[in-house]
Motif scaffolding. Structure first.
Motif, PDB file in Angstrom:
ATOM      1  N   HIS A   1       0.817  -1.221   0.000  1.00  0.00           N
ATOM      2  CA  HIS A   1       0.000   0.000   0.000  1.00  0.00           C
ATOM      3  C   HIS A   1       0.850   1.270   0.000  1.00  0.00           C
ATOM      4  N   ARG A   2       1.850   1.294   0.829  1.00  0.00           N
ATOM      5  CA  ARG A   2       2.651   2.516   0.958  1.00  0.00           C
ATOM      6  C   ARG A   2       3.323   2.913  -0.357  1.00  0.00           C
ATOM      7  N   PRO A   3       4.053   2.011  -1.034  1.00  0.00           N
ATOM      8  CA  PRO A   3       4.653   2.420  -2.314  1.00  0.00           C
ATOM      9  C   PRO A   3       3.623   2.701  -3.401  1.00  0.00           C
ATOM     10  N   LEU A   4       2.503   1.981  -3.405  1.00  0.00           N
ATOM     11  CA  LEU A   4       1.490   2.222  -4.437  1.00  0.00           C
ATOM     12  C   LEU A   4       0.880   3.615  -4.324  1.00  0.00           C
ATOM     13  N   LYS A   5       0.732   4.093  -3.096  1.00  0.00           N
ATOM     14  CA  LYS A   5       0.166   5.428  -2.893  1.00  0.00           C
ATOM     15  C   LYS A   5       1.070   6.533  -3.432  1.00  0.00           C
ATOM     16  N   LYS A   6       2.327   6.210  -3.692  1.00  0.00           N
ATOM     17  CA  LYS A   6       3.281   7.200  -4.188  1.00  0.00           C
ATOM     18  C   LYS A   6       3.492   7.126  -5.706  1.00  0.00           C
ATOM     19  N   VAL A   7       2.822   6.186  -6.378  1.00  0.00           N
ATOM     20  CA  VAL A   7       3.041   5.997  -7.812  1.00  0.00           C
ATOM     21  C   VAL A   7       2.426   7.155  -8.605  1.00  0.00           C
ATOM     22  N   LYS A   8       3.224   7.753  -9.450  1.00  0.00           N
ATOM     23  CA  LYS A   8       2.788   8.889 -10.257  1.00  0.00           C
ATOM     24  C   LYS A   8       1.706   8.468 -11.250  1.00  0.00           C
ATOM     25  N   GLY A   9       0.624   9.251 -11.298  1.00  0.00           N
ATOM     26  CA  GLY A   9      -0.427   9.013 -12.272  1.00  0.00           C
ATOM     27  C   GLY A   9      -1.387   7.900 -11.931  1.00  0.00           C
ATOM     28  N   LEU A  10      -1.237   7.308 -10.743  1.00  0.00           N
ATOM     29  CA  LEU A  10      -2.140   6.224 -10.321  1.00  0.00           C
ATOM     30  C   LEU A  10      -3.300   6.824  -9.539  1.00  0.00           C
ATOM     31  N   GLN A  11      -4.510   6.755 -10.099  1.00  0.00           N
ATOM     32  CA  GLN A  11      -5.688   7.370  -9.499  1.00  0.00           C
ATOM     33  C   GLN A  11      -6.356   6.481  -8.453  1.00  0.00           C
ATOM     34  N   PHE A  12      -6.279   5.168  -8.651  1.00  0.00           N
ATOM     35  CA  PHE A  12      -7.048   4.230  -7.829  1.00  0.00           C
ATOM     36  C   PHE A  12      -6.400   2.862  -7.982  1.00  0.00           C
TER      37      PHE A  12
ATOM     38  N   TRP B   1     -17.245   1.542  -5.663  1.00  0.00           N
ATOM     39  CA  TRP B   1     -16.209   0.682  -5.102  1.00  0.00           C
ATOM     40  C   TRP B   1     -15.489   1.515  -4.050  1.00  0.00           C
ATOM     41  N   SER B   2     -15.592   1.093  -2.803  1.00  0.00           N
ATOM     42  CA  SER B   2     -15.050   1.876  -1.681  1.00  0.00           C
ATOM     43  C   SER B   2     -15.588   3.311  -1.707  1.00  0.00           C
ATOM     44  N   LYS B   3     -16.895   3.410  -1.917  1.00  0.00           N
ATOM     45  CA  LYS B   3     -17.637   4.668  -1.873  1.00  0.00           C
ATOM     46  C   LYS B   3     -17.276   5.642  -2.983  1.00  0.00           C
ATOM     47  N   GLN B   4     -16.778   5.119  -4.098  1.00  0.00           N
ATOM     48  CA  GLN B   4     -16.500   5.973  -5.241  1.00  0.00           C
ATOM     49  C   GLN B   4     -16.603   5.178  -6.536  1.00  0.00           C
TER      50      GLN B   4
ATOM     51  N   TYR C   1     -14.050  -7.167 -28.553  1.00  0.00           N
ATOM     52  CA  TYR C   1     -13.855  -7.796 -27.245  1.00  0.00           C
ATOM     53  C   TYR C   1     -14.425  -6.926 -26.126  1.00  0.00           C
ATOM     54  N   ILE C   2     -14.862  -7.587 -25.077  1.00  0.00           N
ATOM     55  CA  ILE C   2     -15.395  -6.850 -23.925  1.00  0.00           C
ATOM     56  C   ILE C   2     -14.984  -7.589 -22.651  1.00  0.00           C
ATOM     57  N   SER C   3     -14.620  -6.828 -21.646  1.00  0.00           N
ATOM     58  CA  SER C   3     -14.287  -7.415 -20.345  1.00  0.00           C
ATOM     59  C   SER C   3     -15.152  -6.772 -19.270  1.00  0.00           C
ATOM     60  N   VAL C   4     -15.366  -7.508 -18.200  1.00  0.00           N
ATOM     61  CA  VAL C   4     -16.311  -7.077 -17.173  1.00  0.00           C
ATOM     62  C   VAL C   4     -15.709  -7.315 -15.796  1.00  0.00           C
ATOM     63  N   ILE C   5     -15.876  -6.339 -14.921  1.00  0.00           N
ATOM     64  CA  ILE C   5     -15.594  -6.533 -13.503  1.00  0.00           C
ATOM     65  C   ILE C   5     -16.889  -6.315 -12.738  1.00  0.00           C
ATOM     66  N   THR C   6     -17.309  -7.326 -12.019  1.00  0.00           N
ATOM     67  CA  THR C   6     -18.476  -7.229 -11.148  1.00  0.00           C
ATOM     68  C   THR C   6     -17.992  -7.399  -9.719  1.00  0.00           C
ATOM     69  N   ARG C   7     -18.267  -6.396  -8.894  1.00  0.00           N
ATOM     70  CA  ARG C   7     -17.703  -6.385  -7.542  1.00  0.00           C
ATOM     71  C   ARG C   7     -18.785  -6.090  -6.514  1.00  0.00           C
ATOM     72  N   ALA C   8     -18.679  -6.714  -5.316  1.00  0.00           N
ATOM     73  CA  ALA C   8     -19.678  -6.480  -4.281  1.00  0.00           C
ATOM     74  C   ALA C   8     -19.115  -6.738  -2.890  1.00  0.00           C
TER      75      ALA C   8
END
Length: 239
Positions: free
Chosen positions: A30-41, A107-110, A125-132
């Motif tokens: 988590h810590r290094p990912l939060k510092k990645v440039k251009g990563l919104q989510f 997803w996580s309130k956003q 082609y089509i891909s799908v993410i279904t999350r709950a």
């Protein structure tokens, strides 16, 4: 005009040492990912056995990332020390590059997925993410019904790849699937008796605290995975 893209990377860890490292990174990345440039989510994801199963598969993990644009995503995969560590500890990696078509829910309130303005009309082609996030009071009913709801996916010739993933075992689950085209997906979603009944049960029983349904246009797949052949027109052409 949005240039946002989404990547979903799967990692395979065969040995006990590799699995232990991967499990630890569910916390320590988590810590290094939060510092990645251009990563919104981003979301660090575990995997279920046999695609959609409450029992964890300790050998497979996923990393979902939403980027400002493809350039910053490529920089991460090419130059990031964090990603190099993931590569070194995993035996195989498979990354889907996707543009969002439509997303409904949270997803996580956003809702982090912005519809792309550069979809390719010739790409079917089509891909799908279904999350709950499943309500605690509904866990047994939900998991009791899962095998029935998945029956029409077995040996479906239009389903090219599928995986069950999640942030937490049992309660926070997601499915990822890659399809030949939108018609095949629609046929499964609306004509499959088992799937249609599952949707009706969801609406009637209110299984979920939070849910999201997202459709993407996959435009590039990099890597390799057991029993999965990347479609020729989604392969990266080597110079």
């Amino acid at each position: 005009m949005s240039k946002q893209i989404t990547t979903l990377t799967f990692f395979k860890y065969p040995s006990f040492k590799q699995k232990l490292w991967a499990f630890g990174m569910m916390q320590f990345a988590h810590r290094p990912l939060k510092k990645v440039k251009g990563l919104q989510f981003y979301k660090l994801l575990g995997s279920g056995k046999e695609n959609f199963d409450p029992k964890p598969d300790w050998s497979v993990y996923g990393l979902l990332q939403v980027w400002d644009n493809e350039e910053v995503a490529r920089d991460f995969f090419d130059n990031s020390k964090l990603y190099k560590r993931y590569q070194n500890y995993s035996e195989q990696q498979l990354t889907f590059y996707m543009k969002s078509i439509k997303a409904h829910g949270q997803w996580s309130k956003q809702n982090p997925f912005e519809p792309s303005d550069s979809l390719d009309e010739n790409n079917s082609y089509i891909s799908v993410i279904t999350r709950a996030t499943i309500k605690i009071s509904m866990l047994k009913k939900f998991w009791d019904y899962v095998p029935t709801s998945q029956l029409d996916l077995v040996d479906n010739p239009n389903l090219l790849f599928t995986a069950g993933v999640g942030e937490r075992p049992v309660t926070q689950m997601a499915t990822f699937s890659l399809w030949n085209d939108a018609r095949a997906l629609k046929k499964f979603a609306y004509r499959s008796q088992n799937h249609r009944h599952a949707v009706q049960q969801t609406q009637a029983l209110q299984w979920y605290k939070e849910e999201m349904f997202t459709r993407f246009q996959p435009y590039k797949i990099i890597g390799s995975w057991p029993n999965f052949e990347i479609p020729r027109d989604l392969q990266v052409q080597k110079l």
